[in-house]
Design a protein around this motif. Structure first.
Motif, PDB file in Angstrom:
ATOM      1  N   PHE A 242       0.832  -1.197   0.000  1.00  0.00           N
ATOM      2  CA  PHE A 242       0.000   0.000   0.000  1.00  0.00           C
ATOM      3  C   PHE A 242       0.871   1.253   0.000  1.00  0.00           C
ATOM      4  O   PHE A 242       1.868   1.333   0.728  1.00  0.00           O
ATOM      5  CB  PHE A 242      -0.932   0.030   1.221  1.00  0.00           C
ATOM      6  N   GLY A 243       0.489   2.224  -0.804  1.00  0.00           N
ATOM      7  CA  GLY A 243       1.189   3.500  -0.860  1.00  0.00           C
ATOM      8  C   GLY A 243       0.241   4.589  -1.325  1.00  0.00           C
ATOM      9  O   GLY A 243      -0.768   4.317  -1.981  1.00  0.00           O
ATOM     10  N   ASN A 244       0.549   5.830  -0.964  1.00  0.00           N
ATOM     11  CA  ASN A 244      -0.282   6.971  -1.343  1.00  0.00           C
ATOM     12  C   ASN A 244       0.118   7.514  -2.705  1.00  0.00           C
ATOM     13  O   ASN A 244       1.297   7.565  -3.040  1.00  0.00           O
ATOM     14  CB  ASN A 244      -0.149   8.101  -0.322  1.00  0.00           C
ATOM     15  N   HIS A 245      -0.882   7.930  -3.446  1.00  0.00           N
ATOM     16  CA  HIS A 245      -0.673   8.688  -4.672  1.00  0.00           C
ATOM     17  C   HIS A 245      -1.398  10.015  -4.494  1.00  0.00           C
ATOM     18  O   HIS A 245      -2.583  10.026  -4.170  1.00  0.00           O
ATOM     19  CB  HIS A 245      -1.225   7.959  -5.897  1.00  0.00           C
ATOM     20  N   THR A 246      -0.690  11.117  -4.690  1.00  0.00           N
ATOM     21  CA  THR A 246      -1.291  12.444  -4.553  1.00  0.00           C
ATOM     22  C   THR A 246      -1.424  13.089  -5.922  1.00  0.00           C
ATOM     23  O   THR A 246      -0.446  13.203  -6.654  1.00  0.00           O
ATOM     24  CB  THR A 246      -0.439  13.338  -3.631  1.00  0.00           C
ATOM     25  N   MET A 247      -2.636  13.491  -6.260  1.00  0.00           N
ATOM     26  CA  MET A 247      -2.912  14.220  -7.493  1.00  0.00           C
ATOM     27  C   MET A 247      -3.129  15.685  -7.118  1.00  0.00           C
ATOM     28  O   MET A 247      -4.146  16.039  -6.530  1.00  0.00           O
ATOM     29  CB  MET A 247      -4.159  13.650  -8.190  1.00  0.00           C
ATOM     30  N   ASN A 248      -2.154  16.529  -7.416  1.00  0.00           N
ATOM     31  CA  ASN A 248      -2.241  17.955  -7.094  1.00  0.00           C
ATOM     32  C   ASN A 248      -2.971  18.707  -8.193  1.00  0.00           C
ATOM     33  O   ASN A 248      -2.729  18.464  -9.378  1.00  0.00           O
ATOM     34  CB  ASN A 248      -0.842  18.537  -6.912  1.00  0.00           C
ATOM     35  N   LEU A 249      -3.834  19.624  -7.778  1.00  0.00           N
ATOM     36  CA  LEU A 249      -4.547  20.467  -8.729  1.00  0.00           C
ATOM     37  C   LEU A 249      -3.844  21.808  -8.833  1.00  0.00           C
ATOM     38  O   LEU A 249      -3.359  22.344  -7.824  1.00  0.00           O
ATOM     39  CB  LEU A 249      -5.991  20.708  -8.276  1.00  0.00           C
ATOM     40  N   SER A 250      -3.810  22.359 -10.037  1.00  0.00           N
ATOM     41  CA  SER A 250      -3.299  23.715 -10.213  1.00  0.00           C
ATOM     42  C   SER A 250      -4.344  24.682  -9.655  1.00  0.00           C
ATOM     43  O   SER A 250      -5.500  24.307  -9.433  1.00  0.00           O
ATOM     44  CB  SER A 250      -3.050  24.006 -11.695  1.00  0.00           C
ATOM     45  N   THR A 251      -3.948  25.931  -9.442  1.00  0.00           N
ATOM     46  CA  THR A 251      -4.926  26.918  -8.960  1.00  0.00           C
ATOM     47  C   THR A 251      -6.039  27.110  -9.986  1.00  0.00           C
ATOM     48  O   THR A 251      -7.192  27.329  -9.609  1.00  0.00           O
ATOM     49  CB  THR A 251      -4.255  28.265  -8.635  1.00  0.00           C
ATOM     50  N   THR A 252      -5.724  26.981 -11.261  1.00  0.00           N
ATOM     51  CA  THR A 252      -6.739  27.108 -12.315  1.00  0.00           C
ATOM     52  C   THR A 252      -7.726  25.945 -12.234  1.00  0.00           C
ATOM     53  O   THR A 252      -8.946  26.155 -12.326  1.00  0.00           O
ATOM     54  CB  THR A 252      -6.084  27.154 -13.702  1.00  0.00           C
ATOM     55  N   GLN A 253      -7.212  24.728 -12.074  1.00  0.00           N
ATOM     56  CA  GLN A 253      -8.095  23.560 -11.970  1.00  0.00           C
ATOM     57  C   GLN A 253      -8.988  23.651 -10.734  1.00  0.00           C
ATOM     58  O   GLN A 253     -10.196  23.439 -10.814  1.00  0.00           O
ATOM     59  CB  GLN A 253      -7.273  22.273 -11.936  1.00  0.00           C
ATOM     60  N   ALA A 254      -8.403  23.998  -9.583  1.00  0.00           N
ATOM     61  CA  ALA A 254      -9.199  24.119  -8.354  1.00  0.00           C
ATOM     62  C   ALA A 254     -10.211  25.252  -8.485  1.00  0.00           C
ATOM     63  O   ALA A 254     -11.345  25.140  -8.004  1.00  0.00           O
ATOM     64  CB  ALA A 254      -8.294  24.336  -7.153  1.00  0.00           C
ATOM     65  N   GLY A 255      -9.815  26.330  -9.131  1.00  0.00           N
ATOM     66  CA  GLY A 255     -10.722  27.465  -9.326  1.00  0.00           C
ATOM     67  C   GLY A 255     -11.863  27.155 -10.268  1.00  0.00           C
ATOM     68  O   GLY A 255     -12.882  27.854 -10.270  1.00  0.00           O
ATOM     69  N   SER A 256     -11.723  26.112 -11.092  1.00  0.00           N
ATOM     70  CA  SER A 256     -12.799  25.760 -12.030  1.00  0.00           C
ATOM     71  C   SER A 256     -13.888  24.911 -11.368  1.00  0.00           C
ATOM     72  O   SER A 256     -14.902  24.622 -11.993  1.00  0.00           O
ATOM     73  CB  SER A 256     -12.225  25.029 -13.248  1.00  0.00           C
ATOM     74  N   ILE A 257     -13.690  24.513 -10.112  1.00  0.00           N
ATOM     75  CA  ILE A 257     -14.743  23.784  -9.393  1.00  0.00           C
ATOM     76  C   ILE A 257     -15.847  24.778  -9.067  1.00  0.00           C
ATOM     77  O   ILE A 257     -15.625  25.764  -8.375  1.00  0.00           O
ATOM     78  CB  ILE A 257     -14.201  23.129  -8.109  1.00  0.00           C
ATOM     79  N   SER A 258     -17.033  24.530  -9.594  1.00  0.00           N
ATOM     80  CA  SER A 258     -18.142  25.468  -9.382  1.00  0.00           C
ATOM     81  C   SER A 258     -19.024  25.074  -8.201  1.00  0.00           C
ATOM     82  O   SER A 258     -19.712  25.913  -7.633  1.00  0.00           O
ATOM     83  CB  SER A 258     -18.996  25.590 -10.647  1.00  0.00           C
ATOM     84  N   ASP A 259     -18.996  23.786  -7.834  1.00  0.00           N
ATOM     85  CA  ASP A 259     -19.859  23.319  -6.744  1.00  0.00           C
ATOM     86  C   ASP A 259     -19.095  22.312  -5.880  1.00  0.00           C
ATOM     87  O   ASP A 259     -18.983  21.137  -6.240  1.00  0.00           O
ATOM     88  CB  ASP A 259     -21.124  22.692  -7.322  1.00  0.00           C
TER      89      ASP A 259
END
Length: 157
Positions: free
Chosen positions: A106-123
């Protein structure tokens, strides 16, 4: 501080199963790592084995830095043939999708979002994640996921 959206419902299970009970989300919703309960799938035909997990609600933080998805996974394939795709969605809109190859522990995988990607979340109350496991060699490899969460900054004052 940070906010955490954790699994709170199964939207679709596909061929995935829970190590106990019937709810996939209950196997991967822990705030502390627990690899003894998990959801799993065995891919014998090299097909895409997908499930969709709904996440609990968080509030739009306005600060769209330091936003990520963490998935903890394992495969019994020593050949590196298994690929996992993590697709963060806002309702039916894909925000980010990323592939990775899990290890034989078992190991962690982290998917980082850019500020643009995070800012595109509307809800931030409509977040869900599609997890797709594919054994490219069709060797019947088992893939397990034991934890999943989305994290973003806390709401400012």
């Amino acid at each position: 501080m940070a906010q955490f959206a954790r699994p709170d419902a199964d939207t679709s299970k596909g061929n995935w199963s829970a190590s106990s009970g019937s709810d996939l989300y209950a196997m991967i919703d822990e705030s502390s790592t627990n690899d003894s309960d998990y959801m799993s799938v065995t891919d014998t035909g090299g097909s895409d084995e997908a499930c969709t997990i709904r996440l609990s609600d968080v509030t739009d933080p306005s600060d769209h830095t330091s936003t990520s998805v963490v998935l903890r996974a394992y495969t019994d394939s020593y050949s590196g043939s298994v690929n996992i795709n993590v697709n963060l969605r806002d309702g039916s809109s894909s925000i980010k999708s990323e592939n990775f190859t899990p290890g034989t522990s078992f190991g962690n995988h982290t998917m980082n979002l850019s500020t643009t990607q995070a800012g595109s979340i509307s809800d931030y109350t409509a977040l869900n994640i599609i997890i797709t496991a594919t054994d490219g060699f069709g060797m019947g490899s088992e893939t397990r996921v034991s934890q999943l969460y989305f994290t973003c900054p806390d709401v400012g004052p």
